[in-house]
Enzyme design. Structure first.
Site, PDB file in Angstrom:
ATOM      1  N   GLY A  15       0.781  -1.233   0.000  1.00 26.66           N
ATOM      2  CA  GLY A  15       0.000   0.000   0.000  1.00 26.66           C
ATOM      3  C   GLY A  15       0.812   1.282   0.000  1.00 26.66           C
ATOM      4  N   SER A  16       2.051   1.219  -0.494  1.00 24.65           N
ATOM      5  CA  SER A  16       2.823   2.477  -0.500  1.00 24.65           C
ATOM      6  C   SER A  16       2.208   3.487  -1.470  1.00 24.65           C
ATOM      7  CB  SER A  16       4.299   2.229  -0.813  1.00 24.65           C
ATOM      8  OG  SER A  16       4.488   1.815  -2.141  1.00 24.65           O
ATOM      9  N   LEU A  88      -5.044  -6.926  -6.829  1.00 24.57           N
ATOM     10  CA  LEU A  88      -4.689  -8.031  -7.731  1.00 24.57           C
ATOM     11  C   LEU A  88      -5.860  -8.871  -8.238  1.00 24.57           C
ATOM     12  CD1 LEU A  88      -1.415  -9.170  -5.936  1.00 24.57           C
ATOM     13  CD2 LEU A  88      -1.725  -7.459  -7.732  1.00 24.57           C
ATOM     14  N   LEU A  90      -9.545  -9.326 -10.396  1.00 23.20           N
ATOM     15  CA  LEU A  90     -10.416  -8.714 -11.415  1.00 23.20           C
ATOM     16  C   LEU A  90     -11.632  -8.093 -10.744  1.00 23.20           C
ATOM     17  CD1 LEU A  90     -10.703 -11.288 -14.349  1.00 23.20           C
ATOM     18  CD2 LEU A  90      -9.581  -9.048 -14.387  1.00 23.20           C
ATOM     19  N   ILE A  91     -12.087  -6.981 -11.304  1.00 23.13           N
ATOM     20  CA  ILE A  91     -13.269  -6.309 -10.739  1.00 23.13           C
ATOM     21  C   ILE A  91     -14.532  -6.977 -11.299  1.00 23.13           C
ATOM     22  CG2 ILE A  91     -14.498  -4.109 -10.570  1.00 23.13           C
ATOM     23  CD1 ILE A  91     -11.800  -4.161  -9.076  1.00 23.13           C
ATOM     24  N   ASN A 105      -6.438   1.811 -12.859  1.00 19.91           N
ATOM     25  CA  ASN A 105      -5.425   0.926 -12.276  1.00 19.91           C
ATOM     26  C   ASN A 105      -4.042   1.426 -12.657  1.00 19.91           C
ATOM     27  OD1 ASN A 105      -4.321  -1.514 -11.084  1.00 19.91           O
ATOM     28  ND2 ASN A 105      -3.992  -2.275 -13.171  1.00 19.91           N
ATOM     29  N   HIS A 107      -0.213  -0.103 -13.427  1.00 24.21           N
ATOM     30  CA  HIS A 107       0.514  -1.344 -13.703  1.00 24.21           C
ATOM     31  C   HIS A 107       2.001  -1.014 -13.813  1.00 24.21           C
ATOM     32  CE1 HIS A 107       0.952  -5.474 -15.002  1.00 24.21           C
ATOM     33  NE2 HIS A 107       1.845  -5.037 -15.872  1.00 24.21           N
ATOM     34  N   ASP A 148      -5.520  -5.895 -17.173  1.00 24.90           N
ATOM     35  CA  ASP A 148      -4.588  -4.934 -17.791  1.00 24.90           C
ATOM     36  C   ASP A 148      -4.912  -4.576 -19.240  1.00 24.90           C
ATOM     37  OD1 ASP A 148      -3.109  -5.086 -15.396  1.00 24.90           O
ATOM     38  OD2 ASP A 148      -2.025  -6.835 -16.135  1.00 24.90           O
ATOM     39  N   GLU A 177       5.736   5.828 -10.012  1.00 21.17           N
ATOM     40  CA  GLU A 177       4.348   5.724  -9.543  1.00 21.17           C
ATOM     41  C   GLU A 177       4.028   6.852  -8.562  1.00 21.17           C
ATOM     42  OE1 GLU A 177       3.440   1.002 -10.108  1.00 21.17           O
ATOM     43  OE2 GLU A 177       4.191   1.608  -8.149  1.00 21.17           O
TER      44      GLU A 177
HETATM   45  C1  GAR Z   1       2.826  -1.326  -7.606  1.00 24.99           C
HETATM   46  O1  GAR Z   1       4.087  -1.301  -8.199  1.00 24.99           O
HETATM   47  C2  GAR Z   1       1.752  -1.519  -8.652  1.00 24.99           C
HETATM   48  O2  GAR Z   1       2.069  -0.952  -9.881  1.00 24.99           O
HETATM   49  C3  GAR Z   1       1.700  -3.027  -8.750  1.00 24.99           C
HETATM   50  O3  GAR Z   1       1.829  -3.482  -7.438  1.00 24.99           O
HETATM   51  C4  GAR Z   1       2.668  -2.576  -6.730  1.00 24.99           C
HETATM   52  C5  GAR Z   1       2.008  -2.266  -5.394  1.00 24.99           C
HETATM   53  O4  GAR Z   1       2.891  -1.559  -4.569  1.00 24.99           O
HETATM   54  N1  GAR Z   1       0.486  -3.455  -9.357  1.00 24.99           N
HETATM   55  C6  GAR Z   1       0.404  -4.540 -10.110  1.00 24.99           C
HETATM   56  O5  GAR Z   1       1.344  -5.272 -10.319  1.00 24.99           O
HETATM   57  C7  GAR Z   1      -0.981  -4.792 -10.729  1.00 24.99           C
HETATM   58  N2  GAR Z   1      -0.914  -5.754 -11.757  1.00 24.99           N
HETATM   59  P1  GAR Z   1       2.334  -0.831  -3.262  1.00 24.99           P
HETATM   60  O6  GAR Z   1       1.437  -1.846  -2.535  1.00 24.99           O
HETATM   61  O7  GAR Z   1       3.554  -0.527  -2.456  1.00 24.99           O
HETATM   62  O8  GAR Z   1       1.581   0.377  -3.689  1.00 24.99           O
END
Ligand code: GAR
Length: 193
Positions: A15-16, A88, A90-91, A105, A107, A148, A177
């Protein structure tokens, strides 16, 4: 008087990004991060939500796919937009239908490459490095019923250097991000709502 848009952030793990988004918008009065939705009761994002003073909603697979629990909760909190930040699953269709073009989303690669089922987190970075790519990046996109594959809203790139490990690439991607996701959310939500 128009009220500010209400955003739900869905996350499955650390969740960063959820934290970065919440901190970026805190006190700005542009939109409200109304709740964090999580499908994993052990996820660190729940600690972060608590520290940020944001309510969280935990649900399991059955709640999500075989009941209206999550959609009912979204409606009861008058959520306008859904942001997937490391979520992670699907909605399900009823939620997609209730939020047309209002679910986005992020990615951690340059879609359409390195996307699809099972492509998340470190798996993505390992694949990019194994393929010898010279660049990677982030993709922010609308969410549809496939992994995606929704329309792309924004991409940003970074270099992959010889010798980069998946962890090093993950760090570069996270920086992108943190820099762009809140800004893209702001633009989208504040221009459309
Ligand atoms: C992020 O890098 C995001 O892009 C990725 O998971 C990470 C979550 O990091 N998402 C996917 O891979 C979706 N397919 P976080 O929990 O530290 O925000």
């Amino acid at each position: 008087m128009k009220t500010i848009p209400r955003i739900a952030v869905f996350a499955s793990g650390s969740g960063s990004n959820a934290q970065r988004i919440a901190e970026y918008f805190a006190g700005k009065g542009l939109l409200k991060i109304t709740a964090v939705y999580c499908n994993n009761s052990g996820a660190y994002v729940l600690e972060r939500a608590k520290l940020l003073g944001i309510p969280s909603v935990v649900f399991n697979r059955n709640d999500f796919y075989n009941s209206s629990f999550v959609l009912d909760d979204l409606k009861s909190r008058e959520i306008d937009w859904i942001v997937l930040a490391g979520f992670l699953w699907l909605i399900p269709d009823p939620i997609l239908k209730a939020y047309p073009q209002k679910i986005i989303n992020i990615h951690p690669a340059l879609l359409p490459a390195y996307g699809g089922k099972g492509m998340f987190g470190m798996k993505v970075h390992e694949s990019v490095i194994a393929a010898g790519e010279k660049q990677s990046g982030i993709t922010i996109h609308h969410v549809n019923e496939l992994y995606d594959e929704g329309d792309i809203i924004f991409q940003a790139t970074c270099k992959v250097h010889t010798g980069d490990t998946p962890e090093m690439l993950a760090a570069k991607i996270h920086e992108l991000e943190y820099e762009y996701f809140p800004v893209v959310i702001e633009k989208l939500v504040c221009e459309i709502d």
